[in-house]
Design a protein around this motif. Structure first.
Motif, PDB file in Angstrom:
ATOM      1  N   GLN A 242      71.198  13.435 -20.955  1.00 59.22           N
ATOM      2  CA  GLN A 242      70.189  12.705 -22.095  1.00 59.22           C
ATOM      3  C   GLN A 242      69.005  13.250 -21.942  1.00 59.22           C
ATOM      4  OE1 GLN A 242      72.444  10.849 -19.599  1.00 59.22           O
ATOM      5  NE2 GLN A 242      73.798  10.905 -21.427  1.00 59.22           N
ATOM      6  N   GLY A 243      68.655  14.320 -21.288  1.00 58.23           N
ATOM      7  CA  GLY A 243      67.334  14.978 -21.124  1.00 58.23           C
ATOM      8  C   GLY A 243      66.435  14.448 -20.140  1.00 58.23           C
ATOM      9  N   ASN A 244      66.877  13.508 -19.443  1.00 61.52           N
ATOM     10  CA  ASN A 244      66.089  12.990 -18.467  1.00 61.52           C
ATOM     11  C   ASN A 244      66.033  13.641 -17.169  1.00 61.52           C
ATOM     12  OD1 ASN A 244      65.387  10.729 -20.375  1.00 61.52           O
ATOM     13  ND2 ASN A 244      67.163   9.853 -19.681  1.00 61.52           N
ATOM     14  N   PRO A 245      64.932  13.845 -16.612  1.00 62.06           N
ATOM     15  CA  PRO A 245      64.982  14.554 -14.966  1.00 62.06           C
ATOM     16  C   PRO A 245      65.871  13.900 -13.903  1.00 62.06           C
ATOM     17  CG  PRO A 245      62.640  14.391 -15.990  1.00 62.06           C
ATOM     18  CD  PRO A 245      63.633  13.505 -16.746  1.00 62.06           C
ATOM     19  N   ILE A 246      66.557  14.290 -13.405  1.00 63.13           N
ATOM     20  CA  ILE A 246      67.183  13.877 -12.172  1.00 63.13           C
ATOM     21  C   ILE A 246      66.498  13.801 -11.188  1.00 63.13           C
ATOM     22  CG2 ILE A 246      69.349  13.946 -10.632  1.00 63.13           C
ATOM     23  CD1 ILE A 246      70.770  15.309 -12.892  1.00 63.13           C
ATOM     24  N   ILE A 247      65.907  12.494 -10.788  1.00 63.30           N
ATOM     25  CA  ILE A 247      64.758  12.435  -9.630  1.00 63.30           C
ATOM     26  C   ILE A 247      65.179  13.149  -8.434  1.00 63.30           C
ATOM     27  CG2 ILE A 247      63.423  11.049  -8.550  1.00 63.30           C
ATOM     28  CD1 ILE A 247      62.917  10.863 -11.473  1.00 63.30           C
ATOM     29  N   GLY A 248      64.139  14.257  -7.878  1.00 63.38           N
ATOM     30  CA  GLY A 248      64.411  14.674  -6.537  1.00 63.38           C
ATOM     31  C   GLY A 248      65.300  15.908  -6.602  1.00 63.38           C
ATOM     32  N   LEU A 249      65.667  16.379  -7.856  1.00 67.37           N
ATOM     33  CA  LEU A 249      66.661  17.685  -7.685  1.00 67.37           C
ATOM     34  C   LEU A 249      65.980  18.696  -8.576  1.00 67.37           C
ATOM     35  CD1 LEU A 249      69.101  18.804  -7.121  1.00 67.37           C
ATOM     36  CD2 LEU A 249      70.254  17.813  -9.323  1.00 67.37           C
ATOM     37  N   TYR A 250      65.661  19.749  -8.115  1.00 67.31           N
ATOM     38  CA  TYR A 250      65.181  20.903  -8.768  1.00 67.31           C
ATOM     39  C   TYR A 250      65.989  22.271  -8.486  1.00 67.31           C
ATOM     40  CZ  TYR A 250      61.154  17.853  -7.999  1.00 67.31           C
ATOM     41  OH  TYR A 250      60.329  16.683  -8.246  1.00 67.31           O
ATOM     42  N   ALA A 251      65.684  23.101  -9.539  1.00 67.94           N
ATOM     43  CA  ALA A 251      66.679  24.282  -9.425  1.00 67.94           C
ATOM     44  C   ALA A 251      65.940  25.486  -9.915  1.00 67.94           C
ATOM     45  CB  ALA A 251      67.964  24.081 -10.237  1.00 67.94           C
ATOM     46  N   ALA A 252      66.403  26.718  -9.530  1.00 67.96           N
ATOM     47  CA  ALA A 252      65.617  27.762  -9.953  1.00 67.96           C
ATOM     48  C   ALA A 252      66.467  29.133  -9.616  1.00 67.96           C
ATOM     49  CB  ALA A 252      64.151  28.328  -9.071  1.00 67.96           C
ATOM     50  N   GLY A 253      66.433  30.362 -10.321  1.00 66.35           N
ATOM     51  CA  GLY A 253      67.126  31.511 -10.394  1.00 66.35           C
ATOM     52  C   GLY A 253      68.238  31.371 -11.320  1.00 66.35           C
ATOM     53  N   GLU A 254      69.527  32.076 -10.884  1.00 66.67           N
ATOM     54  CA  GLU A 254      70.648  32.341 -11.852  1.00 66.67           C
ATOM     55  C   GLU A 254      71.331  30.946 -12.087  1.00 66.67           C
ATOM     56  OE1 GLU A 254      74.151  35.676 -12.493  1.00 66.67           O
ATOM     57  OE2 GLU A 254      72.842  35.787 -10.806  1.00 66.67           O
ATOM     58  N   VAL A 255      70.959  30.012 -10.993  1.00 66.25           N
ATOM     59  CA  VAL A 255      71.929  28.635 -11.297  1.00 66.25           C
ATOM     60  C   VAL A 255      71.395  27.978 -12.369  1.00 66.25           C
ATOM     61  CG1 VAL A 255      70.245  27.427  -9.860  1.00 66.25           C
ATOM     62  CG2 VAL A 255      72.789  26.630  -9.987  1.00 66.25           C
ATOM     63  N   THR A 256      70.050  28.231 -12.838  1.00 65.75           N
ATOM     64  CA  THR A 256      69.728  27.735 -14.213  1.00 65.75           C
ATOM     65  C   THR A 256      69.977  28.407 -15.660  1.00 65.75           C
ATOM     66  OG1 THR A 256      67.577  28.810 -14.187  1.00 65.75           O
ATOM     67  CG2 THR A 256      67.747  26.920 -12.833  1.00 65.75           C
ATOM     68  N   GLY A 257      69.871  27.914 -16.729  1.00 64.30           N
ATOM     69  CA  GLY A 257      70.038  28.245 -17.749  1.00 64.30           C
ATOM     70  C   GLY A 257      68.947  28.292 -18.840  1.00 64.30           C
ATOM     71  N   GLY A 258      68.837  28.787 -19.798  1.00 64.23           N
ATOM     72  CA  GLY A 258      67.903  28.700 -20.723  1.00 64.23           C
ATOM     73  C   GLY A 258      66.788  29.891 -20.847  1.00 64.23           C
ATOM     74  N   VAL A 259      66.100  30.568 -19.806  1.00 66.29           N
ATOM     75  CA  VAL A 259      65.475  31.581 -19.735  1.00 66.29           C
ATOM     76  C   VAL A 259      65.705  32.609 -20.499  1.00 66.29           C
ATOM     77  CG1 VAL A 259      63.890  33.296 -18.495  1.00 66.29           C
ATOM     78  CG2 VAL A 259      64.363  30.700 -17.831  1.00 66.29           C
TER      79      VAL A 259
END
Length: 506
Positions: A452-469
């Motif tokens: 739904q586009g809402n942040p999952i509280i307490g969960l962050y990510a960086a690097g190749e595990v992410t998409g969009g950049v």
């Protein structure tokens, strides 16, 4: 009364420990996040599935992008974050998350400085495919001795810095290797830790005040129910430059928690991976660094002809090889085992520009390159008429010397052209799965968002595990940059949110 309030405030700071953030993944994004958290006063538990930190970051060979750095200024290179942003969007066909790209570009110079501050010598700048100007910072090659690969040195320096911090303050950093995440723990709507299993099979839970996923991509996830099978069925037969640990576990586990995925079918095929003459059919290939072409290497097909712009986008160069370079027979350096392949050519001048020790690793240690005394010898080995290869080199030299328009649209001509009469070094290269542009969707604070586009509280990510950049196609040098920029943002965001939450509970 005032003294009592002061006493209460002091005791609150004493009794409440600074928040602990669980970081999963020991590549560049994970180590960057860890150092950021510790620098801001937090504690880190770093979970790594392999027996050491590094991941694919340690294998990176072309360097890290930075726009408007003092290194560029000293070299007379005019660049800006706006130009890097433009090049990144162009490479990604504007499918990129523009907010994230802007953050990436604006923080690029600071990311380079962050690594220099931990002792990485990034004072050489290279031009990679798809870039308007040279901006990929890497380690100057020594004139003699062993070369220092950029990714390996970056990971070594960051780990050394974290080890130094740990020696002074053992509570600040805890590393758990050979420990694989199997699930994410959420309590009352907030992520509070991860479930793990050790190499001995022992299961346990690691809890903290926030979790950062830095688990990498899925380029080696070839199982029947794997992410490559799900999103890249048509490229499963390509070799890969990735280690077997790139299985997309972070993506899969977070998806089961409701995280939104983006761009999963955008899987990058790198155009130049070396074919090992000793094992041409090997499924895992050694990357032929883009810096080789950035320093003047040419690509020809087995007919002895150029077929594209050597400094074009990665997807462009891959398509040119697949469409204009047929498989190479065993009679030439062991062949390409039936895969569409190009021949990479280097001269003494381009080797010196790239760095002789680094080239010697490819040529002498790995034996990827073979030396030919002139173009006639090369043509004979290829089984083509000597006039064809000579004409290819002469035509390119004419374009280079007289600044003529290249038929393939090449605009920048590094170092020098290769003469038909000088020694030529040749290696076979093939396209290989290299990077997955898709992954978990994050916002500008590196928070993982749900469907739904809402942040999952307490969960962050960086690097190749992410998409969009990166959009549809990643620009060379942006992977290490993304790891540093968003690794640090994830570290800052995760620690700050956890600290505010813990203090609000007093």
């Amino acid at each position: 009364m005032l003294s009592v309030l002061i006493w209460v405030a002091v005791m609150a700071q004493v009794l409440v420990a600074e928040p602990t953030v669980v970081v999963v993944g020991g590549g560049l994004a994970g180590l960057s996040a860890s150092l950021e958290i510790i620098t801001e006063g937090g504690r880190v538990i770093l979970v790594e599935g392999e027996n050491n930190t590094g991941g694919n970051s340690a294998k990176a060979s072309s360097g890290i992008n930075g726009a408007g750095t003092d290194v560029q200024e000293k070299l007379g290179i005019r660049d800006s974050p706006d130009l890097l942003e433009k090049d990144t969007l162009s490479a990604g066909d504007n499918e990129n998350d523009k907010k994230l790209v802007k953050i990436l570009a604006e923080n690029s110079a600071d990311a380079v400085q962050f690594l220099r501050n931990v002792g990485v010598d990034l004072t050489d700048v290279n031009l990679c495919g798809g870039h308007s100007v040279p901006r990929t910072h890497w380690i100057p090659s020594p004139k003699e001795g062993r070369p220092i690969p950029a990714g390996f040195e970056i990971m070594k320096r960051l780990r050394t810095r974290l080890n130094e911090i740990q020696e002074k303050n053992p509570e600040s950093f805890r590393l758990m290797t050979q420990t694989k995440m199997t699930d994410i723990i959420r309590k009352e709507g907030k992520v509070i830790g991860v479930e793990v299993v050790s190499v001995e099979g022992e299961k346990s839970q690691i809890t903290g005040d926030a979790v950062i996923l830095a688990t990498g991509g899925f380029s080696a996830d070839r199982s029947a129910d794997g992410l490559l099978t799900e999103y890249g069925k048509d490229i499963l037969d390509f070799p890969s430059t990735n280690g077997p640990f790139a299985r997309g576990e972070g993506v899969k586990i977070a998806r089961s928690l409701g995280a939104k995925l983006i761009g999963m079918d955008r899987i990058q095929i790198h155009p130049t991976a070396f074919v090992d003459p000793k094992d041409p059919s090997a499924g895992t290939k050694f990357l032929a660094a883009e810096a080789l072409r950035g320093k003047g290497a040419l690509l020809i097909n087995s007919d002895g002809k150029r077929f594209g712009n050597e400094l074009g986008r990665r997807d462009y160069t891959t398509r040119r090889i697949l469409n204009h370079a047929k498989p190479i027979e065993e009679s030439f350096q062991g062949g390409s085992s039936g895969r569409h392949a190009a021949v990479m050519l280097m001269s003494e001048a381009t080797i010196d520009a790239f760095g002789r020790p680094a080239f010697n690793f490819y040529a002498i240690v790995k034996k990827f390159f073979v030396k030919y005394n002139n173009s006639d010898e090369l043509a004979k080995a290829l089984g083509v008429d000597g006039s064809v290869v000579k004409s290819t080199l002469d035509d390119y030299k004419d374009i280079f010397d007289k600044k003529k328009e290249d038929p393939f649209g090449k605009k920048v001509f590094p170092v020098s052209a290769i003469s038909p009469t000088e020694p030529i070094y040749a290696a076979i290269v093939v396209p290989a799965i290299h990077y997955t542009m898709g992954g978990l969707q994050i916002d500008e604070n590196a928070r993982v968002v749900d469907e739904q586009g809402n942040p999952i509280i307490g969960l962050y990510a960086a690097g190749e595990v992410t998409g969009g950049v990166h959009g549809s196609n990643r620009l060379g040098g942006n992977s290490l940059l993304e790891c540093v920029v968003f690794g640090r943002i994830a570290g800052h965001s995760g620690f700050s949110a956890a600290r505010e939450a813990s203090r609000s509970e007093l």
